[in-house]
Design a protein around this motif. Structure first.
Motif, PDB file in Angstrom:
ATOM      1  N   ILE A 310       0.793  -1.465   0.049  1.00  0.00           N
ATOM      2  CA  ILE A 310       0.270   0.382   0.482  1.00  0.00           C
ATOM      3  C   ILE A 310       0.832   1.077   0.208  1.00  0.00           C
ATOM      4  O   ILE A 310       0.625   2.214  -0.758  1.00  0.00           O
ATOM      5  CB  ILE A 310      -0.742   0.368   1.367  1.00  0.00           C
ATOM      6  N   PRO A 311       1.689   0.909   0.606  1.00  0.00           N
ATOM      7  CA  PRO A 311       2.576   3.041   0.848  1.00  0.00           C
ATOM      8  C   PRO A 311       3.013   3.403  -0.242  1.00  0.00           C
ATOM      9  O   PRO A 311       3.018   4.312  -0.697  1.00  0.00           O
ATOM     10  CB  PRO A 311       3.960   2.000   2.032  1.00  0.00           C
ATOM     11  N   ALA A 312       3.542   2.176  -1.224  1.00  0.00           N
ATOM     12  CA  ALA A 312       4.797   2.533  -2.292  1.00  0.00           C
ATOM     13  C   ALA A 312       3.373   2.777  -3.915  1.00  0.00           C
ATOM     14  O   ALA A 312       3.613   4.136  -4.219  1.00  0.00           O
ATOM     15  CB  ALA A 312       5.112   0.892  -3.008  1.00  0.00           C
ATOM     16  N   THR A 313       1.973   2.248  -3.608  1.00  0.00           N
ATOM     17  CA  THR A 313       0.544   2.357  -4.098  1.00  0.00           C
ATOM     18  C   THR A 313       0.294   4.073  -3.654  1.00  0.00           C
ATOM     19  O   THR A 313       0.035   4.490  -4.933  1.00  0.00           O
ATOM     20  CB  THR A 313       0.262   0.903  -4.072  1.00  0.00           C
ATOM     21  N   ALA A 314      -0.154   3.978  -2.672  1.00  0.00           N
ATOM     22  CA  ALA A 314      -0.340   5.336  -2.621  1.00  0.00           C
ATOM     23  C   ALA A 314       0.320   6.487  -2.601  1.00  0.00           C
ATOM     24  O   ALA A 314      -0.286   7.426  -3.399  1.00  0.00           O
ATOM     25  CB  ALA A 314      -0.205   5.156  -0.622  1.00  0.00           C
ATOM     26  N   GLY A 315       1.537   6.261  -2.860  1.00  0.00           N
ATOM     27  CA  GLY A 315       2.597   7.302  -3.246  1.00  0.00           C
ATOM     28  C   GLY A 315       2.870   7.961  -4.592  1.00  0.00           C
ATOM     29  O   GLY A 315       2.925   8.373  -5.733  1.00  0.00           O
ATOM     30  N   SER A 316       2.357   6.332  -5.470  1.00  0.00           N
ATOM     31  CA  SER A 316       1.966   6.309  -7.227  1.00  0.00           C
ATOM     32  C   SER A 316       1.131   7.044  -6.906  1.00  0.00           C
ATOM     33  O   SER A 316       0.854   7.930  -8.250  1.00  0.00           O
ATOM     34  CB  SER A 316       2.586   5.203  -7.457  1.00  0.00           C
ATOM     35  N   ILE A 317      -0.352   6.550  -6.673  1.00  0.00           N
ATOM     36  CA  ILE A 317      -1.994   7.894  -7.649  1.00  0.00           C
ATOM     37  C   ILE A 317      -1.599   8.768  -6.564  1.00  0.00           C
ATOM     38  O   ILE A 317      -2.212   9.767  -7.716  1.00  0.00           O
ATOM     39  CB  ILE A 317      -2.534   6.821  -6.203  1.00  0.00           C
TER      40      ILE A 317
END
Length: 330
Positions: A310-317
């Motif tokens: 989740i942390p990496a994807t939250a930053g990407s979005i």
């Protein structure tokens, strides 16, 4: 039910912020009528904001983010919901003031829960999630204000994002001529696969202008971007056309004049999925399982991650680097 379970938890104490997977117990869950075993959630732009150390949306800590979820009822004090029933929940205070979908279990007020709509599996419901619901609600509001296939081109801005990609596919499935705008030249083929027949560069639809009106171009538009892009849409939408605004990835400020409204009768439609009335919400979900169900939902719109990712994807979005929808599998 097991005594403890996995959850992605945001904490903040003594000025220190932490976001990561923890073990919770049922005593940790907030009050509610129905305990749900969560099978899927998703990542939306608001979830990305929730994961920031100085989040503008989280109201209290600790918090389990995730503004939508799908799963089965594990316990219920609400006669409308039975143990084992498949249910969904989106919006309300989920993930910002009440524990949300990024946990194997959550407890919710019964009024926030809906039965799984016919025509959708739990997984498909969260492939759509808040973003897909917002796209569907936007289309319904445009149609309620007179838009129909054959009226002309409908522009979807931010078209590779969650709302945009599902909106492009839904509109194409309904027979609309769909134009899509994006800043990613590498994604033109993807948007054509979803049903767009014209692709505009993001710079074309976000350029500032001193002209209060420009040439009439769009029969309608779905805009999850806001900012200068929304100003462009208001200047270029046809007489009595409508613009459905449902986001602010381009910023909350809007520079416009009253002229699109009083000279062209343009409608600016505000789209709110959080507090959407129950009857409207049920109607949109019914359509999401029937005529609005995207044809590319499983193949091209959604991808899947775990709690740990989740942390990496939250930053990407937040950086605009996510294509389509991202499913969180529990």
């Amino acid at each position: 039910m097991s005594e403890s379970f996995k959850a992605f938890v945001l904490t903040k104490a003594d000025g220190k912020f932490n976001a990561g997977v923890q073990q919770l117990t049922f005593d940790d869950l907030p009050a509610g009528d129905v305990t749900v075993r969560v099978q899927y959630s998703s990542i939306n732009y608001k979830d990305g904001l929730a994961c920031l150390p100085e989040s503008p949306v989280v109201m209290s800590y600790p918090m389990v983010p995730g503004i939508d979820l799908a799963g089965t009822v594990a316990e219920s004090n609400d006669p409308r919901f039975k143990v084992g029933q498949e249910v969904i929940a989106i919006g309300r205070e989920l993930g910002i003031a009440h524990y949300g979908g990024y946990a194997e279990y959550t407890r919710l007020p019964g009024a926030w829960i809906e039965p799984l709509p016919a025509g959708l599996t739990l997984k498909q419901a969260m492939m759509l999630g808040t973003a897909g619901f917002t796209a569907g609600l936007s289309i319904q509001r445009l149609e309620e204000n007179g838009l129909k296939p054959g009226d002309g081109r409908v522009l979807v801005t931010g078209a590779t994002g969650g709302v945009g990609s599902t909106a492009v596919n839904m509109l194409a499935g309904l027979g609309y001529e769909v134009s899509a705008s994006t800043g990613k030249t590498s994604e033109h083929d993807y948007l054509r696969e979803l049903g767009a027949t014209e692709i505009l560069d993001r710079d074309e639809v976000s350029a500032a202008s001193e002209a209060p009106l420009e040439g009439e171009r769009w029969a309608g538009a779905i805009d999850p971007v806001g900012g200068d892009t929304l100003g462009y849409l208001l200047r270029t939408t046809r007489y009595q056309g409508s613009v459905a605004n449902c986001g602010l990835t381009g910023g909350p400020a809007l520079s416009t004049t009253v002229l699109p409204f009083i000279l062209r009768g343009v409608n600016l439609l505000g789209i709110d999925s959080v507090q959407c009335p129950e009857d409207v919400r049920a109607g949109v979900w019914k359509r999401l399982g029937t005529d609005l169900k995207p044809s590319g939902l499983s193949d091209s719109i959604a991808n899947e991650i775990t709690l740990e990712e989740i942390p990496a994807t939250a930053g990407s979005i937040l950086a605009g680097a996510v294509r389509g929808r991202t499913l969180v599998s529990l």
